[in-house]
Design an enzyme around this catalytic site. Structure first.
Site, PDB file in Angstrom:
ATOM      1  N   VAL A 126      -0.791 -11.496   0.482  1.00 53.59           N
ATOM      2  CA  VAL A 126       0.925 -11.049   0.708  1.00 53.59           C
ATOM      3  C   VAL A 126       2.210 -10.319   1.025  1.00 53.59           C
ATOM      4  CG1 VAL A 126       0.944 -10.090  -1.754  1.00 53.59           C
ATOM      5  CG2 VAL A 126       2.207 -11.710  -1.116  1.00 53.59           C
ATOM      6  N   ASP A 127       1.117  -8.731   1.258  1.00 56.22           N
ATOM      7  CA  ASP A 127       2.147  -7.966   1.762  1.00 56.22           C
ATOM      8  C   ASP A 127       2.261  -8.294   3.000  1.00 56.22           C
ATOM      9  OD1 ASP A 127       3.520  -5.642   2.894  1.00 56.22           O
ATOM     10  OD2 ASP A 127       1.843  -4.321   2.426  1.00 56.22           O
ATOM     11  N   GLY A 142      -6.549  -8.820  -4.389  1.00 56.39           N
ATOM     12  CA  GLY A 142      -6.903  -9.418  -3.493  1.00 56.39           C
ATOM     13  C   GLY A 142      -8.045  -8.425  -2.683  1.00 56.39           C
ATOM     14  N   VAL A 143      -7.106  -7.600  -1.448  1.00 52.68           N
ATOM     15  CA  VAL A 143      -8.057  -6.748  -0.867  1.00 52.68           C
ATOM     16  C   VAL A 143      -8.489  -5.544  -1.509  1.00 52.68           C
ATOM     17  CG1 VAL A 143      -7.763  -5.345   0.980  1.00 52.68           C
ATOM     18  CG2 VAL A 143      -6.688  -6.892   1.056  1.00 52.68           C
ATOM     19  N   ASN A 158       0.990  -1.164   0.032  1.00 55.75           N
ATOM     20  CA  ASN A 158       0.205  -0.059  -0.200  1.00 55.75           C
ATOM     21  C   ASN A 158       0.701   1.199   0.041  1.00 55.75           C
ATOM     22  OD1 ASN A 158       0.649   0.805   2.726  1.00 55.75           O
ATOM     23  ND2 ASN A 158      -0.460  -0.936   3.590  1.00 55.75           N
TER      24      ASN A 158
HETATM   25  N1  AR6 Z   1       2.068 -16.152  -1.963  1.00 51.47           N
HETATM   26  C1  AR6 Z   1       1.570 -15.461  -3.694  1.00 51.47           C
HETATM   27  N2  AR6 Z   1       0.333 -14.797  -3.997  1.00 51.47           N
HETATM   28  C2  AR6 Z   1      -0.895 -14.651  -2.097  1.00 51.47           C
HETATM   29  C3  AR6 Z   1       0.163 -14.773  -0.993  1.00 51.47           C
HETATM   30  C4  AR6 Z   1       1.339 -15.881  -0.587  1.00 51.47           C
HETATM   31  N3  AR6 Z   1       2.088 -15.753  -0.134  1.00 51.47           N
HETATM   32  N4  AR6 Z   1      -0.456 -14.373  -0.090  1.00 51.47           N
HETATM   33  C5  AR6 Z   1      -2.040 -13.997  -0.752  1.00 51.47           C
HETATM   34  N5  AR6 Z   1      -1.676 -13.854  -2.351  1.00 51.47           N
HETATM   35  P1  AR6 Z   1      -3.273  -8.979  -1.596  1.00 51.47           P
HETATM   36  P2  AR6 Z   1      -3.985  -6.147  -3.095  1.00 51.47           P
HETATM   37  C6  AR6 Z   1      -2.296 -12.979  -3.289  1.00 51.47           C
HETATM   38  O1  AR6 Z   1      -5.313  -8.769  -0.579  1.00 51.47           O
HETATM   39  O2  AR6 Z   1      -5.257  -6.651  -3.734  1.00 51.47           O
HETATM   40  C7  AR6 Z   1      -2.455  -4.973   1.869  1.00 51.47           C
HETATM   41  O3  AR6 Z   1      -3.308  -4.972   3.094  1.00 51.47           O
HETATM   42  C8  AR6 Z   1      -3.840 -13.089  -2.767  1.00 51.47           C
HETATM   43  O4  AR6 Z   1      -4.804 -14.141  -3.135  1.00 51.47           O
HETATM   44  O5  AR6 Z   1      -2.215  -9.497  -1.168  1.00 51.47           O
HETATM   45  O6  AR6 Z   1      -2.641  -6.104  -4.248  1.00 51.47           O
HETATM   46  C9  AR6 Z   1      -1.448  -4.106   1.933  1.00 51.47           C
HETATM   47  O7  AR6 Z   1      -1.178  -3.793   2.431  1.00 51.47           O
HETATM   48  C10 AR6 Z   1      -4.029 -13.053  -4.129  1.00 51.47           C
HETATM   49  O8  AR6 Z   1      -4.580 -12.846  -5.358  1.00 51.47           O
HETATM   50  O9  AR6 Z   1      -3.554  -7.696  -2.821  1.00 51.47           O
HETATM   51  C11 AR6 Z   1      -2.631  -3.497   0.788  1.00 51.47           C
HETATM   52  O10 AR6 Z   1      -3.113  -2.414   1.886  1.00 51.47           O
HETATM   53  C12 AR6 Z   1      -3.049 -11.159  -4.443  1.00 51.47           C
HETATM   54  O11 AR6 Z   1      -1.810 -12.424  -4.097  1.00 51.47           O
HETATM   55  C13 AR6 Z   1      -3.830  -4.494  -0.142  1.00 51.47           C
HETATM   56  O12 AR6 Z   1      -3.306  -5.696   0.692  1.00 51.47           O
HETATM   57  C14 AR6 Z   1      -2.807 -10.192  -4.246  1.00 51.47           C
HETATM   58  O13 AR6 Z   1      -4.098  -9.751  -2.658  1.00 51.47           O
HETATM   59  C15 AR6 Z   1      -3.463  -3.980  -1.329  1.00 51.47           C
HETATM   60  O14 AR6 Z   1      -3.780  -5.361  -2.319  1.00 51.47           O
END
Ligand code: AR6
Length: 167
Positions: free
Chosen positions: A35-36, A121-122, A26
């Site tokens: 993932v973060d 994701g989020v 973010n």
């Molecule tokens: N390895 C690979 N992919 C993953 C993992 C992992 N360990 N964990 C989750 N994913 P998101 P965004 C996938 O929500 O939508 C955070 O709070 C997940 O299934 O992580 O860009 C940040 O700080 C999805 O397909 O990222 C921001 O505030 C993808 O990663 C916000 O979320 C992205 O999901 C960013 O949201």
């Protein structure tokens, strides 16, 4: 002629032994969920210290840190757009994330890079459209030779990337 090679992996990005993994962060770069959160947990507290001095990151931009305890040497932190219905420049900003990460990989002479499905994701970006942007941007990239892994965490995302790369 492009020299970018792309593959799909169904895995946890924190376990990949590549030159750099991309973090879907973010604007604060100070950690979060998804993932973060997983990347910060696996890299250890030094990652947060390294992020603190970066002064945040604009949406569509990217910044690089070491990987600390991760098997990956570096983390490239990028900030995807929050999906707001599609009329807020989301597609261009998502493509910019992939481009900026590829530029940094080029600049640091990296040979392998793994992306999560940024913003899907989020942040709520529709998965199929985001996958198309990711694959199109990466396969159009013409930098140094680079092995790109699209790291998919869920079955739907994995199937979308497999189909997109096969077409
Ligand atoms: N390895 C690979 N992919 C993953 C993992 C992992 N360990 N964990 C989750 N994913 P998101 P965004 C996938 O929500 O939508 C955070 O709070 C997940 O299934 O992580 O860009 C940040 O700080 C999805 O397909 O990222 C921001 O505030 C993808 O990663 C916000 O979320 C992205 O999901 C960013 O949201």
């Amino acid at each position: 002629m492009t020299v970018t090679k792309a593959q799909v992996s169904r895995s946890d990005i924190t376990r990949l032994s590549v030159d750099a993994i991309v973090n879907a962060a973010n604007n604060s770069l100070l950690g979060g969920g998804g993932v973060d959160g997983a990347i910060h947990r696996a890299a250890g507290p030094e990652l947060l210290e390294a992020c603190r001095v970066l002064g945040g990151c604009a949406t569509g931009d990217a910044k690089l840190t070491p990987g600390f305890n991760l098997p990956a040497g570096y983390v490239i932190h990028t900030v995807g757009p929050v999906w707001q219905g599609g009329a807020a420049d989301e597609s261009r900003l998502l493509a910019a994330c992939y481009q900026r990460c590829l530029q940094l990989a080029d600049q640091y002479q990296l040979q392998s890079l793994a992306f999560p499905a940024i913003s899907t994701g989020v942040y709520g970006f529709p998965k199929a459209a985001a996958c198309r942007i990711a694959v199109d941007t990466v396969t159009a990239w013409q930098g140094r030779p680079l092995q790109v892994t699209f790291c998919c965490f869920d079955t739907r995302t994995y199937e979308l990337y497999r189909a997109a790369l096969a077409s």
